[in-house]
Design a protein around this motif. Sequence first.
Motif, PDB file in Angstrom:
ATOM      1  N   HIS A  22      17.568  -7.906  29.739  1.00  0.00           N
ATOM      2  CA  HIS A  22      16.314  -8.234  29.042  1.00  0.00           C
ATOM      3  C   HIS A  22      16.197  -9.754  28.823  1.00  0.00           C
ATOM      4  O   HIS A  22      15.121 -10.341  29.003  1.00  0.00           O
ATOM      5  CB  HIS A  22      16.295  -7.469  27.705  1.00  0.00           C
ATOM      6  N   ILE A  23      17.302 -10.381  28.470  1.00  0.00           N
ATOM      7  CA  ILE A  23      17.315 -11.837  28.243  1.00  0.00           C
ATOM      8  C   ILE A  23      16.997 -12.573  29.553  1.00  0.00           C
ATOM      9  O   ILE A  23      16.260 -13.562  29.564  1.00  0.00           O
ATOM     10  CB  ILE A  23      18.695 -12.259  27.664  1.00  0.00           C
ATOM     11  N   LEU A  24      17.523 -12.057  30.664  1.00  0.00           N
ATOM     12  CA  LEU A  24      17.217 -12.671  31.972  1.00  0.00           C
ATOM     13  C   LEU A  24      15.723 -12.540  32.294  1.00  0.00           C
ATOM     14  O   LEU A  24      15.122 -13.470  32.834  1.00  0.00           O
ATOM     15  CB  LEU A  24      18.055 -12.024  33.080  1.00  0.00           C
ATOM     16  N   ASP A  25      15.144 -11.390  31.953  1.00  0.00           N
ATOM     17  CA  ASP A  25      13.693 -11.214  32.168  1.00  0.00           C
ATOM     18  C   ASP A  25      12.907 -12.313  31.463  1.00  0.00           C
ATOM     19  O   ASP A  25      11.931 -12.848  31.997  1.00  0.00           O
ATOM     20  CB  ASP A  25      13.225  -9.861  31.612  1.00  0.00           C
ATOM     21  N   LYS A  26      13.346 -12.633  30.261  1.00  0.00           N
ATOM     22  CA  LYS A  26      12.631 -13.667  29.507  1.00  0.00           C
ATOM     23  C   LYS A  26      12.801 -15.042  30.161  1.00  0.00           C
ATOM     24  O   LYS A  26      11.903 -15.878  30.100  1.00  0.00           O
ATOM     25  CB  LYS A  26      13.126 -13.687  28.066  1.00  0.00           C
ATOM     26  N   VAL A 146      27.823 -12.977  27.128  1.00  0.00           N
ATOM     27  CA  VAL A 146      26.416 -12.629  26.849  1.00  0.00           C
ATOM     28  C   VAL A 146      25.789 -13.720  25.974  1.00  0.00           C
ATOM     29  O   VAL A 146      24.676 -14.191  26.242  1.00  0.00           O
ATOM     30  CB  VAL A 146      26.303 -11.251  26.162  1.00  0.00           C
ATOM     31  N   THR A 147      26.518 -14.134  24.946  1.00  0.00           N
ATOM     32  CA  THR A 147      25.979 -15.162  24.044  1.00  0.00           C
ATOM     33  C   THR A 147      25.825 -16.495  24.763  1.00  0.00           C
ATOM     34  O   THR A 147      24.852 -17.230  24.536  1.00  0.00           O
ATOM     35  CB  THR A 147      26.895 -15.332  22.812  1.00  0.00           C
ATOM     36  N   THR A 148      26.763 -16.829  25.637  1.00  0.00           N
ATOM     37  CA  THR A 148      26.663 -18.104  26.356  1.00  0.00           C
ATOM     38  C   THR A 148      25.478 -18.087  27.320  1.00  0.00           C
ATOM     39  O   THR A 148      24.784 -19.101  27.474  1.00  0.00           O
ATOM     40  CB  THR A 148      27.986 -18.419  27.086  1.00  0.00           C
ATOM     41  N   ALA A 149      25.228 -16.945  27.956  1.00  0.00           N
ATOM     42  CA  ALA A 149      24.037 -16.826  28.820  1.00  0.00           C
ATOM     43  C   ALA A 149      22.780 -17.052  27.983  1.00  0.00           C
ATOM     44  O   ALA A 149      21.869 -17.802  28.379  1.00  0.00           O
ATOM     45  CB  ALA A 149      23.995 -15.439  29.474  1.00  0.00           C
ATOM     46  N   TYR A 150      22.738 -16.404  26.828  1.00  0.00           N
ATOM     47  CA  TYR A 150      21.611 -16.595  25.896  1.00  0.00           C
ATOM     48  C   TYR A 150      21.472 -18.083  25.551  1.00  0.00           C
ATOM     49  O   TYR A 150      20.378 -18.642  25.568  1.00  0.00           O
ATOM     50  CB  TYR A 150      21.891 -15.749  24.647  1.00  0.00           C
ATOM     51  N   ALA A 151      22.594 -18.718  25.224  1.00  0.00           N
ATOM     52  CA  ALA A 151      22.574 -20.117  24.790  1.00  0.00           C
ATOM     53  C   ALA A 151      22.069 -21.042  25.894  1.00  0.00           C
ATOM     54  O   ALA A 151      21.319 -21.982  25.627  1.00  0.00           O
ATOM     55  CB  ALA A 151      23.969 -20.545  24.329  1.00  0.00           C
ATOM     56  N   ILE A 152      22.474 -20.781  27.134  1.00  0.00           N
ATOM     57  CA  ILE A 152      22.009 -21.623  28.252  1.00  0.00           C
ATOM     58  C   ILE A 152      20.483 -21.533  28.369  1.00  0.00           C
ATOM     59  O   ILE A 152      19.789 -22.542  28.504  1.00  0.00           O
ATOM     60  CB  ILE A 152      22.685 -21.198  29.585  1.00  0.00           C
ATOM     61  N   LEU A 153      19.954 -20.315  28.298  1.00  0.00           N
ATOM     62  CA  LEU A 153      18.503 -20.143  28.420  1.00  0.00           C
ATOM     63  C   LEU A 153      17.781 -20.739  27.206  1.00  0.00           C
ATOM     64  O   LEU A 153      16.764 -21.422  27.338  1.00  0.00           O
ATOM     65  CB  LEU A 153      18.163 -18.661  28.579  1.00  0.00           C
TER      66      LEU A 153
END
Lengths: 170, 170
Positions: A22-26, A146-153
């Motif tokens: 879902h985060i990647l979709d955003k 997961v959190t680091t992916a979120y943080a990069i975006l």
Amino acid sequence: MPISMSSASLPIFRTMLSNLSHILDKGVAHAQVRKFDPQVLAADRLAPDMLPLTRQIQIACDAAKNGVARLSGVQAPRFEDNETTFEELKARIAKTLAWLDTVPPAQLDGTEDKEITFPVGRETTRTMKGEAYLKHWVLPNLFFHVTTAYAILRHNGVELGKSDYLVGPQ
Amino acid sequence: MPISMSSASLPIFRTMLSNLSHILDKGVAHAQVRKFDPQVLAADRLAPDMLPLTRQIQIACDAAKNGVARLSGVQAPRFEDNETTFEELKARIAKTLAWLDTVPPAQLDGTEDKEITFPVGRETTRTMKGEAYLKHWVLPNLFFHVTTAYAILRHNGVELGKSDYLVGPQ
């Protein structure tokens, strides 16, 4: 009723990997609105010697997959780590989720004291009991990536909030 | 033996908060070597509308503290959220760890089905059963804020590796 090993792992892995998708979709939606190539985001990292978004996704998937495989004894498929696009990264997550669904929870249950030996870096291994391995290795690693992916975006302006990280079937 | 609620929470909270304190030490050491005021790091954030390092530490502490308080029914001390220096942030973590040590594990055990109502944002609440609350709310939140603190420091050049995040008594 105390928590079984399957219940302490599978639902958390499913939720967090679904949220990651879902985060990647955003991220993709943000790139489309701002009219830039989402590949820029896929290759981005928070520091020059940190791993890029693509690797964060691959490792998050493998944290769940390898954790379940080692605990359950069910052999996991090997993935090539050749994803570069958001579409491919989302497919990697979907493949991981589909494989998790094939593992019988009963194969995970009762593995609290099973000795798990796993690679740490390229040349060393570590051995922990199943419960400690889940709590102090698999879970922290999964959440980290997961959190680091979120943080990069998020660092790149993608409109994400805590609810995107926590959303999903619970 | 299946995992008890105390075993699924306290050891993880202790390890991750200890690691967070260790990560802050590395931030201070980096600032000393580079001869800049560590306050610059304490106030930094990954995006203008994300919370700064200070708040990441406070919320990580509260995720553990409030989670344990709600599950166990043991009243937790209220902290003022007035920390600004690394020394104060480390003291906040130490106070949280000290309080966690006072909670009898037996007060957490058996709370799998206890209905937990907790605030979400300023005006709403949510209710989950104890086990789901721990797995899908407390743990993801704790790991989120520890990882984000790590990411803020790492983004600023602090020499951190995954082993700093995973280190600690296990």
